[in-house]
Enzyme design. Structure first.
Site, short mmCIF file in Angstrom:
data_model
loop_
_atom_site.label_atom_id
_atom_site.label_comp_id
_atom_site.label_asym_id
_atom_site.label_seq_id
_atom_site.Cartn_x
_atom_site.Cartn_y
_atom_site.Cartn_z
N ASP A 163 0.86 -1.18 0.00
CA ASP A 163 0.00 0.00 0.00
C ASP A 163 0.90 1.23 0.00
OD1 ASP A 163 -1.78 2.19 0.87
OD2 ASP A 163 -3.22 0.58 1.28
N ILE A 164 0.56 2.19 -0.87
CA ILE A 164 1.37 3.40 -0.98
C ILE A 164 1.40 4.15 0.36
CG2 ILE A 164 -0.40 5.05 -1.74
CD1 ILE A 164 3.01 4.54 -3.40
N HIS A 192 -10.20 -5.39 -2.49
CA HIS A 192 -8.85 -5.61 -1.95
C HIS A 192 -8.94 -5.91 -0.47
CE1 HIS A 192 -9.89 -1.34 -1.85
NE2 HIS A 192 -9.20 -1.25 -0.72
N HIS A 210 -6.64 -5.64 3.01
CA HIS A 210 -5.44 -5.04 3.61
C HIS A 210 -4.84 -6.05 4.57
CE1 HIS A 210 -6.44 -0.69 2.71
NE2 HIS A 210 -7.65 -1.19 2.63
N HIS A 230 -14.90 3.58 4.42
CA HIS A 230 -13.59 3.87 3.86
C HIS A 230 -13.20 3.09 2.62
CE1 HIS A 230 -9.42 5.19 3.72
NE2 HIS A 230 -9.74 6.10 4.60
P1 5GP Z 1 -9.46 1.49 0.85
O1 5GP Z 1 -9.49 2.84 1.48
O2 5GP Z 1 -10.30 1.46 -0.42
O3 5GP Z 1 -9.80 0.36 1.78
O4 5GP Z 1 -7.96 1.21 0.45
C1 5GP Z 1 -7.39 1.69 -0.70
C2 5GP Z 1 -5.91 1.74 -0.46
O5 5GP Z 1 -5.26 1.90 -1.70
C3 5GP Z 1 -5.48 2.90 0.44
O6 5GP Z 1 -4.89 2.37 1.62
C4 5GP Z 1 -4.48 3.65 -0.42
O7 5GP Z 1 -3.34 4.10 0.28
C5 5GP Z 1 -4.11 2.65 -1.49
N1 5GP Z 1 -3.76 3.25 -2.76
C6 5GP Z 1 -4.45 4.19 -3.45
N2 5GP Z 1 -3.82 4.48 -4.60
C7 5GP Z 1 -2.71 3.70 -4.64
C8 5GP Z 1 -1.65 3.56 -5.60
O8 5GP Z 1 -1.61 4.21 -6.64
N3 5GP Z 1 -0.67 2.66 -5.30
C9 5GP Z 1 -0.70 1.93 -4.14
N4 5GP Z 1 0.32 1.07 -3.95
N5 5GP Z 1 -1.66 2.04 -3.25
C10 5GP Z 1 -2.68 2.93 -3.48
#
Ligand code: 5GP
Ligand code: ZN
Length: 136
Positions: A29-30, A97, A99, A90
């Site tokens: 994760d970035i 995905h 985490h 969130h």
């Molecule tokens: P969510 O908030 O949908 O559960 O998680 C999405 C995750 O994707 C976030 O933790 C965010 O940091 C990660 N993310 C968003 N854009 C990118 C990207 O371009 N590259 C990577 N490696 N992670 C990303």
């Protein structure tokens, strides 16, 4: 396709790849919420948990334990959380995905499971159960 994770899987956007097979892609994760924070995604575009079919779910979750064990060996965390955000809590990327979040003694990931067992009677559990079973 404007899905950022599909673009990562295709290699159009760079990523720090942790693992890949025919059906699954895992990458850092970035935003490293905790050190080693890894995302595991199906290569097939699926919006979220509600849309995950059995085969895709199997592919994703089969990949999770080996990665979890690699994180365990790599960082010696005190444990790990497996989290999926579906819709309002969130979900910021509409490509399913999970985490993997290694946990550390002093991390600031605030997940609280309050034990409220004392405030529930048997009839409460049965009412909840009934609602779920009606919809399974
Ligand atoms: P969510 O908030 O949908 O559960 O998680 C999405 C995750 O994707 C976030 O933790 C965010 O940091 C990660 N993310 C968003 N854009 C990118 C990207 O371009 N590259 C990577 N490696 N992670 C990303
Ligand atoms: Zn996608």
């Amino acid at each position: 396709m404007d899905c950022i994770f599909c673009q990562i899987i295709a290699g159009d956007i760079p990523s720090y790849k942790v693992y890949e097979d025919d059906h699954v892609y895992a990458f850092l994760d970035i935003s490293q919420v905790t050190e080693g924070h890894t995302l595991v995604v199906p290569k097939q575009h699926v919006k979220n948990l509600y849309d995950l079919d059995e085969k895709t779910a199997t592919h994703v979750f089969r990949a999770v334990p080996p990665i979890a064990n690699a994180l365990k060996r790599a960082f010696a965390p005190i444990g790990l959380n497996l989290i999926n955000n579906t819709e309002r809590p969130h979900q910021s990327v509409d490509h399913f995905h999970v985490h993997l979040l290694p946990r550390y003694e002093q991390d600031d990931l605030g997940i609280r499971f309050t034990n409220n067992q004392a405030s529930h009677e048997q009839e409460d559990y049965l009412a909840i159960l009934e609602k779920i079973k009606e919809n399974l």
